[in-house]
Design a protein around this motif. Structure first.
Motif, short mmCIF file in Angstrom:
data_model
loop_
_atom_site.label_atom_id
_atom_site.label_comp_id
_atom_site.label_asym_id
_atom_site.label_seq_id
_atom_site.Cartn_x
_atom_site.Cartn_y
_atom_site.Cartn_z
N ILE A 210 4.93 -4.23 -2.05
CA ILE A 210 4.27 -3.59 -3.20
C ILE A 210 4.39 -4.42 -4.47
O ILE A 210 3.65 -4.21 -5.43
N ALA A 211 5.34 -5.37 -4.49
CA ALA A 211 5.53 -6.22 -5.67
C ALA A 211 5.88 -7.63 -5.22
O ALA A 211 7.03 -8.06 -5.30
N PRO A 212 4.89 -8.37 -4.75
CA PRO A 212 5.14 -9.68 -4.14
C PRO A 212 5.81 -10.70 -5.07
O PRO A 212 6.44 -11.65 -4.60
N GLY A 213 5.71 -10.52 -6.36
CA GLY A 213 6.25 -11.50 -7.29
C GLY A 213 7.72 -11.35 -7.61
O GLY A 213 8.30 -12.20 -8.31
N ILE A 214 8.38 -10.30 -7.11
CA ILE A 214 9.77 -10.07 -7.48
C ILE A 214 10.73 -10.66 -6.45
O ILE A 214 10.35 -10.94 -5.31
N LYS A 215 11.99 -10.80 -6.87
CA LYS A 215 13.07 -11.17 -5.95
C LYS A 215 13.84 -9.90 -5.60
O LYS A 215 14.08 -9.05 -6.46
N VAL A 216 14.24 -9.80 -4.34
CA VAL A 216 15.06 -8.67 -3.92
C VAL A 216 16.29 -9.21 -3.20
O VAL A 216 16.18 -9.80 -2.13
N PHE A 217 17.45 -9.03 -3.82
CA PHE A 217 18.71 -9.43 -3.20
C PHE A 217 19.32 -8.21 -2.52
O PHE A 217 19.44 -7.15 -3.12
N THR A 218 19.67 -8.36 -1.25
CA THR A 218 20.27 -7.26 -0.51
C THR A 218 21.67 -7.65 -0.04
O THR A 218 21.95 -8.82 0.21
N ASN B 235 24.00 0.00 5.79
CA ASN B 235 23.13 -0.16 6.95
C ASN B 235 22.17 -1.34 6.73
O ASN B 235 21.29 -1.30 5.88
N SER B 236 22.35 -2.39 7.52
CA SER B 236 21.55 -3.60 7.35
C SER B 236 20.07 -3.37 7.67
O SER B 236 19.19 -3.96 7.04
N GLU B 237 19.79 -2.51 8.64
CA GLU B 237 18.40 -2.23 8.99
C GLU B 237 17.68 -1.50 7.86
O GLU B 237 16.52 -1.81 7.54
N ASP B 238 18.36 -0.54 7.25
CA ASP B 238 17.77 0.16 6.10
C ASP B 238 17.49 -0.82 4.96
O ASP B 238 16.46 -0.74 4.28
N LEU B 239 18.41 -1.74 4.75
CA LEU B 239 18.24 -2.74 3.70
C LEU B 239 17.01 -3.61 3.95
O LEU B 239 16.22 -3.85 3.04
N GLU B 240 16.86 -4.08 5.17
CA GLU B 240 15.75 -4.97 5.49
C GLU B 240 14.42 -4.24 5.37
O GLU B 240 13.44 -4.78 4.86
N ARG B 241 14.38 -2.98 5.86
CA ARG B 241 13.14 -2.21 5.73
C ARG B 241 12.78 -2.00 4.26
O ARG B 241 11.62 -2.11 3.86
N THR B 242 13.78 -1.67 3.46
CA THR B 242 13.53 -1.43 2.04
C THR B 242 13.09 -2.71 1.35
O THR B 242 12.15 -2.71 0.55
N ARG B 243 13.76 -3.80 1.66
CA ARG B 243 13.41 -5.09 1.06
C ARG B 243 11.96 -5.45 1.38
O ARG B 243 11.19 -5.85 0.49
N SER B 244 11.58 -5.33 2.65
CA SER B 244 10.22 -5.68 3.06
C SER B 244 9.19 -4.82 2.34
O SER B 244 8.14 -5.32 1.89
N ALA B 245 9.47 -3.53 2.23
CA ALA B 245 8.53 -2.62 1.56
C ALA B 245 8.43 -2.94 0.07
O ALA B 245 7.34 -2.85 -0.52
N ALA C 148 10.44 -1.93 -9.24
CA ALA C 148 9.73 -3.08 -8.66
C ALA C 148 8.31 -3.16 -9.20
O ALA C 148 7.81 -4.24 -9.54
N LYS C 149 7.66 -2.00 -9.32
CA LYS C 149 6.30 -1.97 -9.87
C LYS C 149 6.27 -2.37 -11.34
O LYS C 149 5.23 -2.78 -11.86
N GLN C 150 7.42 -2.23 -12.00
CA GLN C 150 7.55 -2.68 -13.39
C GLN C 150 7.79 -4.18 -13.48
O GLN C 150 7.87 -4.74 -14.58
N GLY C 151 7.98 -4.81 -12.32
CA GLY C 151 8.17 -6.26 -12.29
C GLY C 151 9.62 -6.71 -12.37
O GLY C 151 9.89 -7.89 -12.61
N LEU C 152 10.56 -5.80 -12.13
CA LEU C 152 11.97 -6.18 -12.18
C LEU C 152 12.43 -6.74 -10.83
O LEU C 152 12.05 -6.22 -9.77
N ASN C 153 13.23 -7.79 -10.89
CA ASN C 153 13.95 -8.23 -9.70
C ASN C 153 15.05 -7.21 -9.40
O ASN C 153 15.61 -6.60 -10.31
#
Length: 234
Positions: free
Chosen positions: A48-56, A34-44, A22-27
């Motif tokens: 740290i990389a507001p410009g990327i897309k994260v598909f969960t 676990n959906s809760e783990d996914l959402e926490r990870t996605r938010s984090a 993510a810090k390298q700029g990759l989507n």
């Protein structure tokens, strides 16, 4: 922007790799049961990389049908996948003679089949596609068998072997394939054991190696990298 698929990305090594990429700029496309783990990870990751897309995707990657749907959905949401990180794995600390009746199927389904299936799914599209690098996370057990983790050792050795085959098959398409072989790494597998953090490889160490290899010149490939604790296996 480049796009990466990572299995087992909400904990341990997979999570550290997700943050590094993510810090390298990759989507990123990540999955977990676990959906809760996914959402926490996605938010984090977005933090740290507001410009990327994260598909969960809430997916059991040990289930072939769910796994392949995740792969297709990742392409639909992000586009061509450029980096594949086969990280998913579970550890069952028993000898083969003491295994439960379902241990073989459980370990094959979690530790080997996802890498095999995702390789076939994305590898068949490699000619003319954007796929550029596959990372397969194995284990030091693949090189030095662990008697109290028999089938885990077998599956990780198989993952390493599979990685070598991938590399040979993908050479003609210019796709890099790297096997990552970590020694004792401080993940949740050690939660119930008293540990000295300074005597372990950290997930961030593995992630740093992956990003360094990813950023190498187009003509260079690291076939296999082994990262072990300075003071020996724990």
């Amino acid at each position: 922007m480049k796009n990466a698929v990572i299995t087992g990305a909400t904990k341990g090594i997979g999570r550290a790799i997700a943050f590094a990429l993510a810090k390298q700029g990759l989507n990123l496309a990540i999955c977990s049961r676990n959906s809760e783990d996914l959402e926490r990870t996605r938010s984090a990751l977005i933090e740290i990389a507001p410009g990327i897309k994260v598909f969960t995707s809430q997916t059991d990657a040990a289930n072939k049908i769910q796994l392949l749907k995740f792969a297709a959905d990742a392409e639909q949401h992000l586009g061509e996948i450029n980096v594949l990180v086969n990280n998913l794995g579970i550890f069952i600390p028993t000898s083969i003679l003491d295994d439960s009746e379902d241990a073989f199927d459980t370990l094959i389904s979690a530790n080997l089949r996802p890498a095999y299936e995702l390789y076939r799914y994305f590898g068949k599209k490699a000619k003319g596609s954007g796929l550029r690098h596959i990372f397969n996370i194995s284990s030091i057990a693949a090189l030095h068998p662990v008697i109290n983790a028999g089938m885990y050792t077998v599956t990780k050795a198989s993952t390493l072997s599979l990685s070598h085959i991938m590399r040979l098959e993908m050479q003609q398409y210019g796709v890099k394939v790297t096997a990552v072989v970590p020694g004792s790494t401080l993940t949740s597998s050690w939660d119930s054991v008293a540990t000295d953090k300074s005597k372990f490889v950290l997930p961030e160490d593995i992630a740093a190696a992956v990003t360094t290899i990813y950023n190498m010149s187009a003509g260079a490939n690291v076939d296999e990298i082994t990262i072990t604790p300075l003071f020996g296996q724990q």
